[in-house]
Write an enzyme that holds these catalytic residues in place. Structure first.
Site, PDB file in Angstrom:
ATOM      1  N   GLU A 141       0.815  -1.213   0.000  1.00  0.00           N
ATOM      2  CA  GLU A 141       0.000   0.000   0.000  1.00  0.00           C
ATOM      3  C   GLU A 141       0.847   1.260   0.000  1.00  0.00           C
ATOM      4  OE1 GLU A 141      -0.490  -2.615   1.900  1.00  0.00           O
ATOM      5  OE2 GLU A 141      -2.437  -3.350   1.201  1.00  0.00           O
ATOM      6  N   HIS A 144     -10.884  -4.706   9.444  1.00  0.00           N
ATOM      7  CA  HIS A 144     -11.435  -4.590   8.088  1.00  0.00           C
ATOM      8  C   HIS A 144     -12.787  -3.875   8.089  1.00  0.00           C
ATOM      9  CE1 HIS A 144      -8.607  -7.919   7.326  1.00  0.00           C
ATOM     10  NE2 HIS A 144      -8.757  -7.714   6.034  1.00  0.00           N
TER      11      HIS A 144
HETATM   12  C1  LIG Z   1      -2.251  -4.618   4.429  1.00  0.00           C
HETATM   13  C2  LIG Z   1      -3.258  -5.460   3.744  1.00  0.00           C
HETATM   14  N1  LIG Z   1      -3.439  -5.336   2.422  1.00  0.00           N
HETATM   15  C3  LIG Z   1      -4.361  -6.087   1.792  1.00  0.00           C
HETATM   16  C4  LIG Z   1      -5.117  -6.986   2.484  1.00  0.00           C
HETATM   17  C5  LIG Z   1      -6.144  -7.839   1.774  1.00  0.00           C
HETATM   18  N2  LIG Z   1      -5.650  -9.216   1.663  1.00  0.00           N
HETATM   19  C6  LIG Z   1      -5.912 -10.125   2.598  1.00  0.00           C
HETATM   20  S1  LIG Z   1      -5.113 -11.559   2.345  1.00  0.00           S
HETATM   21  C7  LIG Z   1      -4.415 -10.980   0.937  1.00  0.00           C
HETATM   22  C8  LIG Z   1      -3.493 -11.863   0.164  1.00  0.00           C
HETATM   23  C9  LIG Z   1      -2.327 -12.232   0.967  1.00  0.00           C
HETATM   24  O1  LIG Z   1      -1.481 -13.031   0.231  1.00  0.00           O
HETATM   25  P1  LIG Z   1      -0.370 -13.886   0.938  1.00  0.00           P
HETATM   26  O2  LIG Z   1       0.441 -13.036   1.831  1.00  0.00           O
HETATM   27  O3  LIG Z   1       0.335 -14.628  -0.126  1.00  0.00           O
HETATM   28  O4  LIG Z   1      -1.187 -14.878   1.877  1.00  0.00           O
HETATM   29  P2  LIG Z   1      -2.247 -15.995   1.452  1.00  0.00           P
HETATM   30  O5  LIG Z   1      -3.573 -15.324   1.454  1.00  0.00           O
HETATM   31  O6  LIG Z   1      -1.872 -16.513   0.127  1.00  0.00           O
HETATM   32  O7  LIG Z   1      -2.167 -17.015   2.529  1.00  0.00           O
HETATM   33  C10 LIG Z   1      -4.796  -9.670   0.698  1.00  0.00           C
HETATM   34  C11 LIG Z   1      -4.368  -8.855  -0.445  1.00  0.00           C
HETATM   35  C12 LIG Z   1      -4.907  -7.077   3.867  1.00  0.00           C
HETATM   36  N3  LIG Z   1      -5.639  -7.912   4.630  1.00  0.00           N
HETATM   37  N4  LIG Z   1      -3.972  -6.327   4.466  1.00  0.00           N
END
Ligand SMILES: Cc1ncc(C[n+]2csc(CCOP(=O)(O)OP(=O)(O)O)c2C)c(N)n1
Ligand SMILES: [Mg+2]
Lengths: 320, 333
Positions: B65, B134
């Site tokens: 972000e 959230h």
């Molecule tokens: C700071 C932030 N940005 C965006 C999100 C929305 N979001 C939640 S999980 C996710 C994907 C995360 O990917 P990864 O770190 O690979 O974990 P995975 O979900 O694959 O276990 C996103 C973009 C969030 N929760 N927090």
């Protein structure tokens, strides 16, 4: 090689199955509309989440990701209280205030699952600083996903932990996607562990679906961190079978890819190992699976029967 | 406007239409965010945009972000007009340095030299069961930073008009969209030159007995309460400050002079909320002399949003809070 007692192998297999059944049940409850909000399932990632935690010593701490059920079960959390939390019940770990994404058991060293991607990195450095300061000899195991390693906090934490030699192990579950984004679109390194080089700390990439690889590697990393040598970065390559969350239609991947990974299923792999090495009889294996299943059925029953929080609890616990 | 020039659509589709039109009109408009390409955005706002505008203009970012907001500021000062989606408003925290210390201040600090034409789309609010990290409504923070503009549409037409105005504005505009409004349906002008002027408060519903100022989903609850009170012969006037900062106070002051009674309401926590600022400006104005009862502020409880569904609902103002508030002001309780 690290010696695996029969008792430990039993615990490993039981917990991996618990994690799988827990999420199958939760998925079912979600599809029936019985869970408020969303859940992030880690089916397919059980060897990573569970085994990394089983390598911990009594008193070590963990910081969990948003996809944290298997991690929590590996750490030894009570599935009854976990399921109750997922259903928002007062008997849940967070009295119904956190839900699936925030399961925490701080008193016992689970510093909490984190809804902010990358939110756990710096916190883990802080928790590791406490261990160093108080000379507890304990280590912090910090979980995160591949996508999270693109947040600034990942890089700040690795650098800080490196220069301060903090007792923390960063454990990245690389399930190939950050939400819909395949890893090759969001970073230009072959392995996430390559990023360790920038901070001059050990970085390892392992097969996250192989329970032994995960257990052995984390055990060694914990030993290194515990000895005061500083942090370690581990990347466990794995895969999630379910969508990112409830609303994910999975337009970004071919279901054939999911099938390929299902053949490398961590539970199947462990079962093969147990059979090949004749550790347990077929009957014993089935019994473990049944017991794990029953524990989850009981957890659902416990959660369903549990009371909702009283409305006036809404004002409680804002301040210590 | 003739209704034949309007069509029914959701709030989500209206935002998308506004962005699409602006992207067609101006090649310098680009769109950045997490999962906004193929996935179409966490809430489906950007569905189909990748097909139309391609990867050059629909930029699916890593989960960074700070980079999204900072890149937008840098691109905006050099001629592009970025629109950013921060997946949940809560994560604006990770981009605040670029926004608050850089984007909002540049023009003034450099003696009027730069301009930062960018839009941050910020899905906000509770009701989704996503718990404390959230579900926040953090608009008051943004309204504390001169140099930023903060808008909050409540209907599909407002969403289209304001997103277009925000993209055309030469300043950083924070565009707050409430997640519970995405499926709300309403008539939306199809004219691709239809915009809503930033900095205007509107009368949503005329009345004479009590003034209510509300925005976001809280506005819908105020309208429900007003419809209920209508049947009892109480005429509530509802104002919607579409731009939260800098806010157009004139219609609010005029309304309070007429009714003598004021309720301000929002879902964001009450303490330090935008409502308090509205109240302060009313009592600083000539409307003070016309007040016939103490002002009522409705806001979220001073707690993080809890996960449990019943608790989550209790955390923010509901229709009946307006009804009881109006009774109290009119001594009917
Ligand atoms: C700071 C932030 N940005 C965006 C999100 C929305 N979001 C939640 S999980 C996710 C994907 C995360 O990917 P990864 O770190 O690979 O974990 P995975 O979900 O694959 O276990 C996103 C973009 C969030 N929760 N927090
Ligand atoms: Mg991932």
């Amino acid at each position: 090689m690290i010696e695996l007692s029969e008792e430990l192998l039993l615990r490993m297999y039981y917990k991996m199955n618990q994690a799988r059944y827990f999420e199958e049940k939760l998925d079912d409850l979600v599809s029936k509309g019985q869970v408020h909000g969303t859940v992030h399932l880690a089916m397919g990632q059980e060897a990573s989440g569970v085994m990394a935690c089983l390598a911990l010593e009594e008193g070590d701490l963990v910081s969990l990701s948003h996809r944290g059920h298997a991690q929590a079960i590996g750490f030894g959390l009570d599935v009854n209280l976990m399921m109750a939390e997922c259903l928002g019940k007062y008997t849940g770990y967070c009295k119904g205030k956190g839900g699936s994404m925030h399961i925490a058991d701080v008193e016992n060293g689970n510093l909490g699952a984190n809804g902010v991607v990358g939110g756990g990195f710096n916190l883990s450095c802080g928790a590791a600083l406490t261990q160093k300061y108080h000379q507890t000899g304990k280590v912090v195991l910090c979980f995160a996903g591949d996508g999270a390693t693109n947040e600034g906090s990942f890089h700040e934490s690795l650098n800080l932990a490196s220069v301060w030699k903090l007792p923390v192990v960063f454990f990245i579950e690389n399930n190939q996607y950050g939400m819909s984004n395949p890893i090759e679109n969001h970073m230009n390194v072959e392995n996430i562990s390559d990023r360790s080089e920038a901070y001059n700390i050990p970085g390892l990439t392992i097969d996250g679906n192989n329970f032994l690889d995960v257990y052995n590697t984390v055990t060694k990393a914990l030993r290194y961190a515990r000895a005061g040598k500083g942090p370690v970065l581990i990347e466990a390559k794995t895969y999630r079978y379910s969508g990112h969350s409830k609303s994910d239609k999975q337009v970004y991947r071919d279901q054939r890819e999911v099938q390929v990974w299902r053949k490398k299923d961590p539970l199947l792999k462990m079962k093969e190992y147990l059979r090949e090495n004749r550790v347990f009889t077929e009957k014993q294996i089935l019994k473990m699976e049944d017991e794990a299943m029953i524990s989850i059925e009981q957890a659902v029953e416990f959660a369903k029967k549990s009371p909702q929080p009283q409305l006036d609890t809404i004002l409680e616990d804002v301040y210590a | 406007m003739k209704t034949s020039d309007m069509t029914k659509m959701t709030y989500r589709d209206a935002i998308r239409l506004g962005i699409t039109e602006e992207m067609r009109l101006d090649r310098d408009v680009i769109f950045l965010g997490e999962d906004i390409g193929l996935y179409g955005g966490a809430f489906g706002v950007s569905k189909g945009l990748l097909e139309e505008f391609g990867e050059e203009r629909i930029l699916d970012t890593p989960i960074s972000e700070g980079a999204i907001v900072g890149t937008a500021v840098g691109a905006a000062t050099t001629g592009l007009r970025p629109v950013c989606e921060i997946m949940f408003m809560d994560f604006i925290t990770l981009g605040l340095d670029a926004l608050v210390n850089q984007g909002a201040k540049m023009r003034y600090m450099f003696g009027g030299q730069s301009q930062v034409p960018m839009v941050l789309r910020l899905p906000a609010g509770s009701g989704t069961g996503a718990a404390a990290q959230h579900s926040q409504s953090l608009e008051a923070w943004l309204c504390h930073v001169p140099g930023l503009k903060v808008v909050s549409p409540s209907t599909p037409a407002q969403a289209k008009g304001l997103i277009k105005a925000a993209i055309r504005d030469n300043n950083p505009v924070c565009f707050i969209e409430h997640k519970m409004l995405y499926d709300a349906v309403g008539l939306v002008p199809l004219d691709d030159d239809y915009t809503l002027e930033i900095g205007k408060t509107i009368v949503e519903r005329p009345g004479k007995d009590v003034t209510i100022v509300a925005y976001g989903t809280t506005l819908a609850k105020a309208i429900e309460a007003a419809e209920f009170l209508d049947e009892e012969g109480i005429r509530v006037e509802i104002l919607n400050p579409l731009t939260l900062y800098p806010m157009d106070m004139k219609p609010i002051i005029e309304s309070v002079i007429k009714t003598g009674c004021l309720i301000v309401a929002h879902e964001a926590v009450k303490t330090g909320g935008v409502g308090g600022e509205i109240v302060a400006r009313v009592v600083e104005s000539e409307a003070f002399d016309y007040l016939t009862a103490p002002i009522i502020r409705l806001g979220g409880l001073d707690v993080p949003i809890p996960f449990n569904q019943e608790l989550e609902a209790v955390a923010v103002p509901q229709r009946n809070d307006f009804v009881h508030g109006v009774y109290r002001l009119l001594n009917r309780e």
